[in-house]
Design an enzyme around this catalytic site. Structure first.
Site: not given
Length: 672
Positions: A119, A203, A238, A300
């Site tokens: 990430k 973040e 999530h 993908r």
């Protein structure tokens, strides 16, 4: 035109393998399936032209064995491998091995996958490409003092996220500087356990986040396009639950900004094939062109790709095959249509009332609707009636996808599809999904990733057994329903008595109790059902699509489905099951209701916390059972002494005895 593949191997299972096989067959391409021990009789195996056994039931012994999969492709003459999603689909090492073997990987290059694999590195790359990223720290320094300082600069609340992996693991929201150190330690430990990498990034936390992603496609000729956006904000832990396209309330300006950023991201890594750019969106003040940020890229095909296919009328698997064969993209950006609205719901074998505990079972009855009110329906599944939901893989039964002219019609069509999906043999989340699409906030488009958690109490409500279900089960057990649909005159006379009504005894097992009933034939399609304290007169008719049972307080239309030692009564939006008990059969002893614990589902005994001879307290964890990719703690139902306990590493079936307690006098328990 480039020569198309003559044969491909699908390195996956379940509904995605079936999905790829259908498109390949449509294009005249031969298919090879791979399968584990548990999947020997699976639908994808039956659909393929050829199938190769690659190992044991666990994924580590089969679907993650790159060497066996590649060898199967070589041995069967396949020219390319389609990875589906999950398993090896985003493993750059697998891509390298496929190419080294002289085969084509139907997907992006290993370099593209690596570029987006971490990430923090991906976000630095996106910043260089001019793609907006969430304000945060993505650097290499991992010291507490550095990370805490960066968190203060960003401004609380912040989100600590593992730089590797996904699925919400290694993720912690922090509201105050006082809580940062503890949250960081917890996130690091979880990330290390899940991914073998405890590095994190920090973040800005978005207070009302929406998850909107853009489907992108690239080829090997330098072209890249988008196929519009999908909203995947309805999530739990999530994990996506319901997806839709296009995103509700998106403006032309917002769409232009997001799709432009997504295409920039794809071009930045010379992307080829199907991919998804995922954005986090701040919906606190509506959707704004300056209120979205890059989150990650999935290199993908996504689980939710059918909603994009429904609004564009395109086959994304066909695009994958053409691009992998060297062809340019089939359409330019201006040629890609956008029509109507599509919604996808993920139907799982799980029990929402028990914390969404994954379930297993045999699908004794499985029927999906062919039509829905106000739209069209599409079912993506890898199972058939009679198949078993096993503990080895994801417990998804199907993806239910609907398409309509507008969002409101699509939501109504989805509710209709869910209410008319009939499954007996395992518990499902169908009622939960139906409640979700009815939710006022979601219907109004007022959605964010926290909606399900905030309203869970109103979304997970037990579905009441309809009046008449029990009575219909009793009639089924009596055998008297047969005459209503039989053309045989002797069968039609069943229940006839010359002098007085015939009586039939029935013993029915219901949740928590067993009841004896008596059934009397009162006339043509009329019956009396007597319980110990009550009796009710009923009329039963068969209309070709099911039974219509009426009586005092009863007006039910339902179907019956045979299940082992029982019957399922299937009405709109509800399935009630009953055990049919033979009163002449000697009941098996319970084995001491309180002296043993049995496995709630098949699984692997991951760890054993106590030994024979140990004294334990009520609620104490005795062992951990791993099933459906989750760990479940088995606790003591009462104080006691362990007589026997299953061995660590044992693979157990449902209802296998795990723990047996010694019978102790209460005085001995007190003394101990």
């Amino acid at each position: 035109m480039t020569n198309m593949f003559s044969r491909i191997l699908i390195a996956n299972r379940g509904e995605i393998a079936c999905r790829v096989i259908r498109t390949a067959q449509k294009m005249g391409i031969g298919t090879v399936a791979v399968y584990s021990d548990a999947d020997a009789n699976a639908l994808h195996v039956a659909m393929a032209d050829e199938a190769v056994h690659i190992g044991g039931s666990s994924v580590s012994e089969s679907y993650l064995r790159a060497d066996r999969i590649i060898q199967a492709a070589i041995d069967t003459g396949a020219e390319a491998i389609h990875p589906g999603y999950g398993f090896l689909s985003e493993n750059p090492g697998f891509v390298d091995a496929v190419v080294k073997a002289g085969l084509v990987f139907i997907g992006p290059s290993a370099d593209s996958i690596r570029a987006m694999g971490l990430k923090d590195a991906a976000k630095r790359l996106m910043e260089k490409a001019g793609v907006p990223v969430v304000p945060g720290y993505h650097g290499e320094a991992q010291e507490l003092v550095v990370l805490a300082s960066k968190a203060r600069e960003i401004g609380y609340p912040v989100l600590i996220k593992a730089r590797a992996g996904g699925g919400g693991k290694g993720m912690r929201k922090v509201d105050s500087p006082d809580d940062f150190a503890e949250a960081l330690g917890s996130a690091r430990r979880e990330a290390k356990s899940a991914f073998g990498d405890d590095r994190v990034l920090v973040e800005k936390y978005v207070s009302k986040p929406r998850h909107i992603e853009v489907q992108v496609f690239g080829d090997n000729h330098g072209n890249a396009v988008h196929l519009y956006e999908r909203d995947c904000s309805l999530q739990r832990r999530h994990q996506k639950v319901i997806e839709e396209a296009p995103a509700p309330d998106i403006t032309p300006e917002m769409r232009a900004a997001m799709t432009d950023a997504a295409v920039k991201a794809a071009k930045a890594i010379n992307y080829s094939g199907a991919g998804t750019i995922e954005f986090i969106v701040d919906a606190s003040q509506g959707l704004r062109p300056d209120g979205f940020w890059f989150m990650e890229m999935n290199t993908r095909l996504q689980v939710e790709h059918p909603v994009t296919e429904m609004i564009t009328g395109l086959d994304l698997v066909e695009w994958q095959l053409r691009v992998a064969a060297g062809e340019p993209l089939p359409l330019t950006q201006a040629q890609i249509p956008l029509n109507g609205h599509a919604v996808e719901a993920r139907l799982y074998a799980e029990d929402p009332a028990k914390g969404f505990l994954p379930a297993i079972g045999t699908l004794h009855h499985l029927t999906f609707p062919a039509t829905v009110n106000g739209g069209t329906v599409r079912i993506e599944t890898g199972v058939r009636p009679g198949d078993t939901i096993s503990p080895y893989y994801d417990p998804m039964i199907a993806k239910i996808v609907v398409h309509a002219t507008d969002r409101a019609s699509a939501l109504h069509a989805m509710e209709d599809a869910l209410l008319h999906t009939e499954i007996a043999g395992t518990v499902t989340n169908a009622a939960f999904l139906a409640a979700l699409v009815r939710h006022q906030g979601f219907a109004a488009g007022d959605v964010d990733t926290g909606l399900i958690d905030r309203h869970l109490h109103s979304l997970v409500v037990p579905v009441a057994m309809p009046a008449g279900a029990k009575e219909l089960a009793v009639l089924y057990a009596s055998g008297l329903l047969i005459k209503a649909v039989s053309d045989d005159p002797w069968t039609a006379l069943r229940g006839y008595s010359h002098h007085a009504p015939s009586h039939y005894p029935v013993t029915l097992g219901e949740p928590g109790q067993t009841t004896r009933y008596g059934v009397a034939v009162l006339g043509d399609d009329r019956f009396e059902i007597a319980a110990p304290d009550t009796a009710v007169d009923l009329r039963v008719r068969h209309d070709g699509g099911g039974w219509h049972i009426t009586g005092k307080g009863i007006n039910l239309k339902a179907k019956t489905a045979a299940i082992p030692q029982g019957v399922a009564i299937i009405a709109t939006g509800v399935v009630a099951t009953f055990a049919l008990i033979d009163p002449l059969q000697r009941a098996e002893e319970a084995g001491g209701a309180g002296d043993r614990l049995t496995a709630p589902m098949p699984g692997l005994v991951k760890s054993v916390r106590v030994s024979a001879g140990d004294m334990v307290k009520k609620g104490q964890v005795l062992l951990v059972l791993e099933a459906m990719k989750m760990e479940h703690s088995i606790t003591a139902p009462h104080d006691g002494k362990i007589a026997e306990i299953v061995k660590e590493g044992a693979q157990v079936k449902e209802k296998t005895a795990l723990v047996r307690f010694e019978e102790l006098e209460s005085a001995e328990l007190t003394k101990k």
